[in-house]
Design a protein around this motif. Structure first.
Motif, mmCIF file in Angstrom:
data_model
loop_
_atom_site.group_PDB
_atom_site.id
_atom_site.type_symbol
_atom_site.label_atom_id
_atom_site.label_comp_id
_atom_site.label_asym_id
_atom_site.label_seq_id
_atom_site.Cartn_x
_atom_site.Cartn_y
_atom_site.Cartn_z
ATOM 1 N N ALA A 67 0.855 -1.141 -0.065
ATOM 2 C CA ALA A 67 -0.142 0.072 -0.133
ATOM 3 C C ALA A 67 1.097 1.313 0.035
ATOM 4 O O ALA A 67 0.464 2.294 -0.793
ATOM 5 N N ILE A 68 1.965 1.214 0.746
ATOM 6 C CA ILE A 68 2.743 2.265 0.741
ATOM 7 C C ILE A 68 3.520 2.639 -0.334
ATOM 8 O O ILE A 68 3.801 3.514 -0.981
ATOM 9 N N ALA A 69 3.960 1.489 -1.242
ATOM 10 C CA ALA A 69 4.740 1.424 -2.340
ATOM 11 C C ALA A 69 3.953 1.881 -3.619
ATOM 12 O O ALA A 69 4.278 2.535 -4.591
ATOM 13 N N ILE A 70 2.704 1.661 -3.628
ATOM 14 C CA ILE A 70 1.513 1.950 -4.757
ATOM 15 C C ILE A 70 1.365 3.483 -4.714
ATOM 16 O O ILE A 70 1.214 3.808 -5.952
ATOM 17 N N ALA A 71 1.534 4.120 -3.672
ATOM 18 C CA ALA A 71 1.559 5.717 -3.669
ATOM 19 C C ALA A 71 2.550 6.118 -4.545
ATOM 20 O O ALA A 71 2.564 7.338 -4.972
ATOM 21 N N GLU A 72 3.686 5.347 -4.743
ATOM 22 C CA GLU A 72 4.798 5.894 -5.720
ATOM 23 C C GLU A 72 4.851 5.093 -6.682
ATOM 24 O O GLU A 72 6.097 5.089 -7.402
ATOM 25 N N PHE A 73 3.808 4.202 -7.082
ATOM 26 C CA PHE A 73 3.871 3.539 -8.250
ATOM 27 C C PHE A 73 3.880 4.402 -9.698
ATOM 28 O O PHE A 73 3.311 5.432 -9.665
ATOM 29 N N PRO A 74 4.676 4.079 -10.696
ATOM 30 C CA PRO A 74 5.378 2.794 -11.036
ATOM 31 C C PRO A 74 7.082 2.799 -10.596
ATOM 32 O O PRO A 74 7.601 1.960 -10.831
ATOM 33 N N LYS A 75 7.339 3.760 -9.906
ATOM 34 C CA LYS A 75 8.681 4.020 -9.366
ATOM 35 C C LYS A 75 9.117 2.847 -8.223
ATOM 36 O O LYS A 75 10.289 2.631 -8.122
ATOM 37 N N THR A 76 8.248 2.191 -7.807
ATOM 38 C CA THR A 76 8.369 1.108 -6.694
ATOM 39 C C THR A 76 7.620 0.021 -7.300
ATOM 40 O O THR A 76 7.386 -0.941 -6.644
ATOM 41 N N PHE A 77 7.714 -0.380 -8.780
ATOM 42 C CA PHE A 77 7.569 -1.576 -9.175
ATOM 43 C C PHE A 77 8.306 -2.692 -8.762
ATOM 44 O O PHE A 77 7.577 -3.933 -8.483
ATOM 45 N N MET A 78 9.453 -2.535 -8.442
ATOM 46 C CA MET A 78 10.215 -4.040 -8.055
ATOM 47 C C MET A 78 9.942 -4.290 -6.709
ATOM 48 O O MET A 78 9.951 -5.589 -6.287
ATOM 49 N N VAL A 79 9.352 -3.050 -5.756
ATOM 50 C CA VAL A 79 8.949 -3.588 -4.417
ATOM 51 C C VAL A 79 7.557 -4.157 -4.567
ATOM 52 O O VAL A 79 7.252 -5.238 -4.053
ATOM 53 N N TYR A 80 6.801 -3.814 -5.409
ATOM 54 C CA TYR A 80 5.412 -4.485 -5.742
ATOM 55 C C TYR A 80 5.697 -5.872 -6.372
ATOM 56 O O TYR A 80 4.850 -6.622 -5.839
ATOM 57 N N LEU A 81 6.519 -6.072 -7.243
ATOM 58 C CA LEU A 81 6.783 -7.283 -7.893
ATOM 59 C C LEU A 81 7.479 -8.505 -6.529
ATOM 60 O O LEU A 81 7.180 -9.529 -6.545
ATOM 61 N N SER A 82 8.356 -7.954 -5.927
ATOM 62 C CA SER A 82 9.087 -8.544 -4.901
ATOM 63 C C SER A 82 7.852 -9.040 -3.828
ATOM 64 O O SER A 82 7.988 -10.289 -3.478
ATOM 65 N N MET A 83 7.188 -8.191 -3.460
ATOM 66 C CA MET A 83 5.917 -8.452 -2.410
ATOM 67 C C MET A 83 5.203 -9.609 -3.119
ATOM 68 O O MET A 83 4.390 -10.554 -2.360
ATOM 69 N N SER A 84 4.617 -9.441 -4.297
ATOM 70 C CA SER A 84 3.958 -10.589 -5.111
ATOM 71 C C SER A 84 4.509 -11.925 -5.344
ATOM 72 O O SER A 84 3.814 -13.009 -4.875
ATOM 73 N N ILE A 85 5.850 -11.896 -5.374
ATOM 74 C CA ILE A 85 6.628 -13.210 -5.414
ATOM 75 C C ILE A 85 6.661 -13.763 -4.183
ATOM 76 O O ILE A 85 6.589 -14.930 -3.983
ATOM 77 N N LEU A 86 6.931 -13.070 -2.987
ATOM 78 C CA LEU A 86 6.860 -13.588 -1.622
ATOM 79 C C LEU A 86 5.530 -14.018 -1.192
ATOM 80 O O LEU A 86 5.399 -15.216 -0.822
ATOM 81 N N GLY A 87 4.510 -13.504 -1.614
ATOM 82 C CA GLY A 87 3.216 -13.853 -1.366
ATOM 83 C C GLY A 87 3.013 -15.216 -2.021
ATOM 84 O O GLY A 87 2.254 -16.096 -1.434
ATOM 85 N N LEU A 88 3.509 -15.365 -3.336
ATOM 86 C CA LEU A 88 3.348 -16.571 -4.030
ATOM 87 C C LEU A 88 4.017 -17.684 -3.556
ATOM 88 O O LEU A 88 3.529 -18.851 -3.426
#
Length: 413
Positions: free
Chosen positions: A325-346
């Motif tokens: 949620a904090i990362a999406i406020a700065e999306f797409p600059k925080t795309f790698m954070v978003y991707l990492s969290m998604s992989i961790l969740g997977l």
């Protein structure tokens, strides 16, 4: 001006210039205190003294953005150099961009960037320098900025039949964009005679794959509309206090680490063997029933299993959800954070599929659906939200430059 300084500029003597600066530390600042100063950079650029001009661009990058008394129509030194041909001017242009890259956003009173000026003045060598710099800094969106007539760089190149520049721009600009006369670059190009049919064919082919033309918005119309999906997310999830944001991220990271580790090492551990039948084990105190299991399944079962899995999983997904949620406020600059969290969740989701006892099939399916829904939302929601946000922003006529703050670049000071 001090005669020695004037002589140093005339001779393009950088060593003499530094000698004068050593003798008077505030020399450059003293000469630029006026609201519209005629800085050494202005003088050197206007007289073609490349070495002194380059040195000024390095020592005082902000000189490149100042207007002197002759800076009519909002022309800065960068605009001036972009209009001039020659090897020295091209090197000076590159030096300006290296020293003060933000000057590329400066506009004349006609809403023209330095790229507009280079193309209007039939200066392909200066354009190539600007184009290469924009590509390296991922700022090619500036090529779609429009002047006061609604023309982007491709429109101007098409109107002047500059084939070399048109070929470079295809693929980096929206060929379906229309100026204020409702004409695309292809229509402008075809109206010029003679024109190259091969270039026209490339423009036409590219137009088939580019996004279709949609009605544009003025900046006032944009501000009059409701918040976009991306702005709503940034407003809802954005934490303005930096220290509070750091604390939230730290605590969320610790919770995510602890819960993920707990999922890998659950209470009671794992079965070391596999069995397909019910085994009755009796000792002096009690009789225990061992259900069919597979090596690698969690030993924990029954109510304890459900309570542990639900609470641990919820804490884990809430923690990575907070980071997301904090990362999406700065999306797409925080795309790698978003991707990492998604992989961790997977990875967490897959580990539960492997470890959960086969004997609790119903509970397993319910948890699969729950975690799968959370993971799907985490993967696709940011992309959908940002896509809706960008679609609105792309409709805004680039003559309203203030919109760049919504595209992730900082406003000028």
């Amino acid at each position: 001006m001090d005669p020695r300084l004037q002589l140093a500029i005339e001779n393009d003597d950088v060593a003499e210039l530094h000698g004068l600066i050593v003798a008077e530390r505030n020399l450059l600042d003293r000469l630029s205190k006026e609201p519209f100063p005629n800085t050494l950079l202005h003088i050197a650029a206007a007289t073609g003294k490349t070495h002194v001009a380059m040195e000024m661009a390095i020592l005082k990058p902000w000189f490149a953005r100042r207007l002197n008394p002759d800076g009519r129509d909002g022309f800065t030194p960068l605009h001036y150099v972009a209009s001039e041909e020659g090897d020295s001017e091209r090197e000076l242009l590159a030096e300006f961009l290296s020293a003060c890259g933000s000057s590329i956003e400066d506009l004349t009173s006609r809403c023209e960037t330095a790229v507009h000026i280079a193309v209007q003045n039939y200066n392909p060598r200066a354009f190539k320098v600007l184009f290469g710099w924009l590509r390296r800094h991922r700022l090619t969106k500036i090529l779609n900025w429009k002047d006061e007539d609604g023309n982007n760089v491709l429109h101007i190149a098409a109107s002047k039949n500059q084939l070399e520049i048109i070929r470079l721009l295809i693929g980096h600009t929206n060929v379906n964009a229309r100026n204020f006369d409702k004409k695309t670059a292809l229509e402008i190009f075809e109206a010029n005679s003679p024109y190259d049919p091969n270039v026209a064919k490339r423009l036409r082919r590219r137009g088939c794959f580019a996004r279709p033309f949609t009605p544009t918005l003025s900046l006032s119309e944009f501000f009059s509309k409701g918040l976009t999906a991306g702005e709503k997310c940034a407003y809802f999830f954005g934490v303005q206090d930096e220290s509070a944001r750091d604390i939230i991220l730290l605590v969320s990271t610790l919770i995510a680490t602890a819960t993920y580790q707990a999922a890998l090492s659950p209470p009671g551990g794992y079965w070391q063997d596999s069995t397909n039948s019910t085994v009755v084990a009796t000792d002096s105190n009690s009789t225990a029933m061992e259900k069919p299991h597979r090596a690698g399944n969690m030993i924990l079962n029954g109510t304890s299993l459900y309570v542990f899995t639900v609470f641990n999983g919820t804490a884990f997904f809430f923690s990575i959800g907070t980071i997301w949620a904090i990362a999406i406020a700065e999306f797409p600059k925080t795309f790698m954070v978003y991707l990492s969290m998604s992989i961790l969740g997977l990875a967490y989701f897959i580990s539960h599929l492997i470890e959960f006892p086969n004997s609790d099939e119903v509970a397993k399916r319910m948890l699969e659906g729950f975690y799968g829904s959370l993971l799907t939302a985490a993967l696709f929601l940011p992309v959908v939200v940002w896509g809706m946000h960008v679609r609105v922003l792309k409709r805004i006529d680039a003559t309203g430059r203030g919109v760049r703050i919504f595209l992730g670049t900082k406003d000028r000071k």
